[in-house]
Scaffold this motif. Structure first.
Motif, PDB file in Angstrom:
ATOM      1  N   UNK A  22       0.886  -1.130   0.012  1.00  0.00           N
ATOM      2  CA  UNK A  22       0.138   0.115  -0.014  1.00  0.00           C
ATOM      3  C   UNK A  22       0.762   1.230  -0.081  1.00  0.00           C
ATOM      4  N   UNK A  23       1.878   1.344   0.728  1.00  0.00           N
ATOM      5  CA  UNK A  23       2.791   2.354   1.091  1.00  0.00           C
ATOM      6  C   UNK A  23       4.484   2.132   0.421  1.00  0.00           C
ATOM      7  N   UNK A  24       4.686   2.572  -0.548  1.00  0.00           N
ATOM      8  CA  UNK A  24       5.924   2.496  -1.085  1.00  0.00           C
ATOM      9  C   UNK A  24       6.519   3.789  -1.017  1.00  0.00           C
ATOM     10  N   UNK A  25       7.497   3.843  -0.163  1.00  0.00           N
ATOM     11  CA  UNK A  25       8.380   5.204  -0.108  1.00  0.00           C
ATOM     12  C   UNK A  25       9.477   4.961   0.891  1.00  0.00           C
ATOM     13  N   UNK A  26      10.553   5.783   0.817  1.00  0.00           N
ATOM     14  CA  UNK A  26      11.736   5.661   1.790  1.00  0.00           C
ATOM     15  C   UNK A  26      11.779   6.878   2.785  1.00  0.00           C
ATOM     16  N   UNK A  27      10.604   8.071   2.369  1.00  0.00           N
ATOM     17  CA  UNK A  27      10.710   9.106   3.218  1.00  0.00           C
ATOM     18  C   UNK A  27       9.768   9.335   4.235  1.00  0.00           C
ATOM     19  N   UNK A  28       9.913   9.444   5.383  1.00  0.00           N
ATOM     20  CA  UNK A  28       8.790   9.699   6.561  1.00  0.00           C
ATOM     21  C   UNK A  28       7.902  10.691   6.182  1.00  0.00           C
ATOM     22  N   UNK A  29       8.175  11.931   5.628  1.00  0.00           N
ATOM     23  CA  UNK A  29       7.200  12.766   5.443  1.00  0.00           C
ATOM     24  C   UNK A  29       6.384  12.579   4.197  1.00  0.00           C
ATOM     25  N   UNK A  30       6.822  11.898   3.181  1.00  0.00           N
ATOM     26  CA  UNK A  30       6.048  11.405   2.131  1.00  0.00           C
ATOM     27  C   UNK A  30       5.230  10.273   2.562  1.00  0.00           C
ATOM     28  N   UNK A  31       5.587   9.496   3.261  1.00  0.00           N
ATOM     29  CA  UNK A  31       4.983   8.263   4.041  1.00  0.00           C
ATOM     30  C   UNK A  31       3.322   8.709   4.699  1.00  0.00           C
ATOM     31  N   UNK A  32       3.897   9.986   5.612  1.00  0.00           N
ATOM     32  CA  UNK A  32       2.692  10.446   6.248  1.00  0.00           C
ATOM     33  C   UNK A  32       1.849  11.138   5.133  1.00  0.00           C
ATOM     34  N   UNK A  33       2.285  11.878   4.471  1.00  0.00           N
ATOM     35  CA  UNK A  33       1.257  12.316   3.187  1.00  0.00           C
ATOM     36  C   UNK A  33       0.592  11.382   2.602  1.00  0.00           C
ATOM     37  N   UNK A  34       1.301  10.268   2.178  1.00  0.00           N
ATOM     38  CA  UNK A  34       0.481   8.928   1.609  1.00  0.00           C
ATOM     39  C   UNK A  34      -0.825   8.640   2.369  1.00  0.00           C
ATOM     40  N   UNK A  35      -0.487   8.328   3.726  1.00  0.00           N
ATOM     41  CA  UNK A  35      -1.113   7.989   4.543  1.00  0.00           C
ATOM     42  C   UNK A  35      -2.583   8.711   4.804  1.00  0.00           C
ATOM     43  N   UNK A  36      -2.227  10.308   4.562  1.00  0.00           N
ATOM     44  CA  UNK A  36      -3.437  11.154   4.608  1.00  0.00           C
ATOM     45  C   UNK A  36      -4.389  11.049   2.998  1.00  0.00           C
ATOM     46  N   UNK A  58       7.390  19.935   1.013  1.00  0.00           N
ATOM     47  CA  UNK A  58       8.566  20.800   1.096  1.00  0.00           C
ATOM     48  C   UNK A  58       9.049  21.355   0.000  1.00  0.00           C
ATOM     49  N   UNK A  59       9.526  22.540   0.150  1.00  0.00           N
ATOM     50  CA  UNK A  59       9.978  23.214  -1.348  1.00  0.00           C
ATOM     51  C   UNK A  59      11.120  22.369  -1.981  1.00  0.00           C
ATOM     52  N   UNK A  60      12.024  21.610  -1.220  1.00  0.00           N
ATOM     53  CA  UNK A  60      12.877  20.485  -1.921  1.00  0.00           C
ATOM     54  C   UNK A  60      12.297  19.143  -2.213  1.00  0.00           C
ATOM     55  N   UNK A  61      11.258  19.012  -2.109  1.00  0.00           N
ATOM     56  CA  UNK A  61      10.624  17.531  -2.408  1.00  0.00           C
ATOM     57  C   UNK A  61      10.899  17.166  -3.948  1.00  0.00           C
ATOM     58  N   UNK A  88       4.172  10.721  -6.861  1.00  0.00           N
ATOM     59  CA  UNK A  88       3.684   9.450  -6.176  1.00  0.00           C
ATOM     60  C   UNK A  88       2.872   9.829  -5.328  1.00  0.00           C
ATOM     61  N   UNK A  89       2.877  10.679  -4.392  1.00  0.00           N
ATOM     62  CA  UNK A  89       1.943  11.178  -3.160  1.00  0.00           C
ATOM     63  C   UNK A  89       0.572  11.612  -3.944  1.00  0.00           C
ATOM     64  N   UNK A  90       0.614  12.568  -4.870  1.00  0.00           N
ATOM     65  CA  UNK A  90      -0.543  12.834  -5.608  1.00  0.00           C
ATOM     66  C   UNK A  90      -1.442  11.970  -6.252  1.00  0.00           C
ATOM     67  N   UNK A  91      -0.838  10.751  -6.447  1.00  0.00           N
ATOM     68  CA  UNK A  91      -1.237   9.654  -7.242  1.00  0.00           C
ATOM     69  C   UNK A  91      -1.923   8.631  -6.317  1.00  0.00           C
TER      70      UNK A  91
END
Length: 519
Positions: free
Chosen positions: A406-420, A452-455, A462-465
Motif C-alpha cells: 500500500x505504501x511504497x516510499x523511503x521518506x517519513x514525510x512522504x509516507x505520512x502524506x500518503x497516509x493522509x 516541502x520546497x525541496x521535495x 507518487x503522493x498525489x497519485x
C-alpha cells in the motif's frame, strides 16, 4: 484450467510493456547507535540509513491492474568441499562475500528496490526468504532455565582442538552433509542475514526435514538470540497444540559457539508467492482465510502482552506451496492471450520471526516495523504499543487484495502524506501530538507540511497519485463493503481509535462465506 501440483510449472507470461531502464543500484549503509532507556541503561541499536528507491510500479500509480514482470526463483547448488577447504576459502574472501556457499539473491520489495531507514531485521526461523536487514535487539532478561543454558552468550568454541568452522565474520560455514549437534545433517543453505544463516537439515532422530537457524558466533548476536528463544518458548508453552498458527521452536542448542534454533520446515513466505505470481492479488476467499488466521495469531500474542512489531508478508509462511494454475483474461487486453495465475490449494499459514517481539512492560526501541507496514505513531516518535501490530495487519490485508504494498516510499514525510491521501487528514488531537514530537513535519495549525520546497518531482507524483482507500477497495458488493470497513478500522490514524485485534475477530467480515469459485 491447467492442473498443477507443484512449483515446477511454467511461470506465467508477463504482459508486453515498454522496456524500463535498469534500476540504479544504491548502496545500503548502516551504523550502530546508542539509546538510553528509562532506567539509564545504554543500549546498542543497528540503524539503516535512508536511500532513495528506484522508480517502479506502485498501487499509488497503477490504475490498470497490471502486474510486474515475471520472476524466476533463484536456484543454486552447494559445491562439496571439506571443512578445512571451506574455512580457508572463507578467510580469503572479502567481508562482502565471506560465505562458503553462495546464497540465493535477496529479494526486494518492488523491482530491485532498496529499502530505507527501517530497522534491521533478523533472519526468519523457518522461511526460505531472509531479509538483508537485521535489528539489534535490546538486552532483556531470560527465564532462569534459559539463562543457565546459554550463560552469557559470549563463550569460546566448545572444542579448541577442532579446526575453525567460522568465516572471519563469525558466520558458520555451511558444508553439505555436515552433522550439527550430532543430530542434524545439513542439506542446503536456505538463506542468510546479518544475524546468521538458515539451513535445511535432516533430523536423523526423526528422519524429518527441519529448518535450523544458526546464529553468528559474536556476543551481541548470541545475546539477541536469547530474546527470540525466550519468546518462542513462551508461545509453545501457552499453545502446545499450535491452535494459533505461530511458529514453534522444536529444539535449540549451542553448537561450537553458535546458538541454533530448530523449527519445522515450511513453505515459502507469502511475499515470495506474490512475487512469483507476478504480484497478482489473492482471491477474496483466500484473503478472508488469511485474515482469520492472522487476527487470531496476533490476538493470541496480545493476550500474552507481547507485541510482534514486524508483521509483514515476509514473516508469514505458507505451510504448503502447492497450487493450481488458471487462465485469467486481462480486461484491458481482451485481444491478447490470457494471463496465468497461481491459486493456492491450501491457505494454512504460520506467523514467524519473533526476534523483534517485545513484551508490553519491557524496553521499547524507538523505531520498529519494516517501513511499508510502520504505523504513523512510530514515524512521529509518539511511542507504540499493541496498535502498531494492528496497523501492520491493515497494510498486509490491502496488499493481499491489490498484490502490491500500500505504501511504497523511503521518506517519513512522504509516507505520512500518503497516509493522509489514503485515510484522510489526521485527527486534530493526533496531529497536535505529532507536531509537538516532530515539529519539522508540520506547519502552523498542526497541518502536515507537505510538500516541502525541496521535495522531488517523483515524490510529488507518487503522493498525489495515491488513491483513497475507498478507491483501492471499491465497495461494489457486501464482501468488499465489510472488508473495507474492517481495513478502515485497522488503519485508523490515532492508535487510541484503532480497533483491537480481539474485537476485530468479531467483525462481520470474518463471518462471511465467500464462494471459492472466485479467482
Amino acid at each position: 484450467m491447467i492442473p498443477n501440483g507443484s512449483a515446477s510449472s511454467i511461470l506465467p507470461t508477463p504482459p508486453t510493456t515498454r522496456k524500463r531502464k535498469r534500476a540504479h543500484q544504491y548502496t545500503i549503509s548502516y551504523s550502530e547507535v546508542q539509546e538510553t532507556d528509562s532506567t539509564g541503561r545504554t543500549r546498542e541499536v543497528i540503524v539503516i540509513e535512508d536511500t532513495p528507491p528506484p522508480p517502479t510500479l506502485s498501487p499509488a500509480t497503477t490504475r490498470n491492474g497490471g502486474y510486474s514482470a515475471s520472476y524466476q526463483p533463484p536456484t543454486f547448488s552447494a559445491p562439496i568441499r571439506t571443512r578445512a577447504r571451506a574455512a580457508a576459502e572463507a578467510q580469503a574472501l572479502s567481508s562482502t562475500s565471506s560465505s562458503a556457499v553462495i546464497a540465493p539473491p535477496l529479494k526486494r520489495r518492488k523491482k530491485d528496490e532498496v529499502d530505507d531507514g527501517r530497522p534491521l531485521k533478523k533472519p526468519t526461523l523457518a522461511g526460505k526468504r531472509l531479509d538483508q536487514y537485521d535489528q539489534q535487539q535490546q538486552n532483556q532478561h531470560l527465564a532462569p532455565s534459559t539463562k543457565s543454558s546459554l550463560a552469557s552468550g559470549s563463550g569460546a568454541a566448545t572444542d579448541d582442538s577442532v579446526p575453525s568452522c567460522d568465516d572471519k565474520e563469525g558466520h558458520y560455514i555451511i558444508v553439505p552433509d555436515d552433522m550439527i549437534h550430532r543430530r542434524y545433517r545439513t542439506v542446503r543453505l536456505l538463506g542468510q542475514g546479518t544475524f546468521g544463516k538458515v539451513v535445511e537439515a535432516l533430523d536423523t532422530h526423526t528422519n524429518n526435514r527441519v529448518a535450523v537457524k544458526i546464529i553468528r558466533a559474536i556476543p551481541k548476536y548470541r545475546d539477541a538470540s536469547k530474546i527470540e528463544i525466550r519468546v518462542l518458548q513462551k508461545l509453545k508453552d501457552k499453545d502446545p497444540q499450535n491452535r494459533h498458527n505461530c511458529i514453534h521452536l522444536l529444539h535449540w542448542f549451542d553448537h561450537r559457539n553458535h546458538v541454533c534454533l530448530v523449527s519445522e520446515l515450511l513453505g515459502m513466505c507469502v511475499y515470495d508467492f506474490l512475487k512469483e505470481n507476478e504480484f497478482a492479488p489473492f482471491p477474496r476467499h483466500h484473503i478472508l482465510s488469511f485474515a482469520r488466521q492472522l487476527l487470531d495469531s496476533v490476538a493470541f500474542l496480545h493476550d500474552l502482552r507481547l507485541i510482534h512489531t514486524d508483521l509483514k508478508p515476509e514473516n508469514i509462511l505458507l505451510v504448503r506451496n502447492d497450487y493450481k494454475t488458471v487462465a485469467i483474461q486481462v480486461p484491458s487486453r481482451r485481444s491478447s492471450a490470457p494471463k496465468h495465475k497461481r491459486i493456492l490449494l491450501s491457505t494454512d499459514i504460520r506467523l514467524i520471526d519473533f526476534g523483534s517481539a517485545t513484551f508490553q512492560d519491557e524496553y521499547h526501541s524507538t523505531v520498529v516495523c519494516t517501513r511499508h507496514y510502520r504505523a504513523p505513531e512510530i514515524i512521529l516518535g509518539l511511542g507504540w504499543s499493541f496498535p502498531c501490530d494492528v496497523y501492520s495487519l491493515g497494510c498486509i490485508l490491502v496488499e493481499f487484495y491489490t498484490g502490491i504494498a500500500l505504501f511504497q516510499t523511503h521518506d517519513n514525510l512522504d509516507h505520512l502524506a500518503m497516509m493522509e491521501a489514503v485515510m484522510g487528514k489526521m485527527p486534530d488531537q493526533f496531529a497536535r501530538a505529532g507536531a509537538r514530537a516532530k515539529s519539522d513535519f508540520f506547519k502552523s495549525g498542526a497541518k502536515l507540511d507537505w510538500p516541502k520546497p525541496k521535495v522531488t518531482k517523483q515524490s510529488r507524483k507518487d503522493v498525489k497519485a495515491t488513491k483513497p482507500l475507498r478507491e483501492v477497495i471499491p465497495p461494489v458488493d457486501i464482501i468488499n463493503q465489510h472488508f473495507l470497513n474492517l481495513v478502515t478500522k485497522l488503519l485508523a490514524f490515532d492508535p487510541a481509535h484503532r480497533i483491537p485485534v480481539r474485537e476485530a475477530l468479531s467483525h462481520q467480515y470474518l463471518s462471511l462465506t465467500i464462494p471459492s469459485s472466485e479467482v
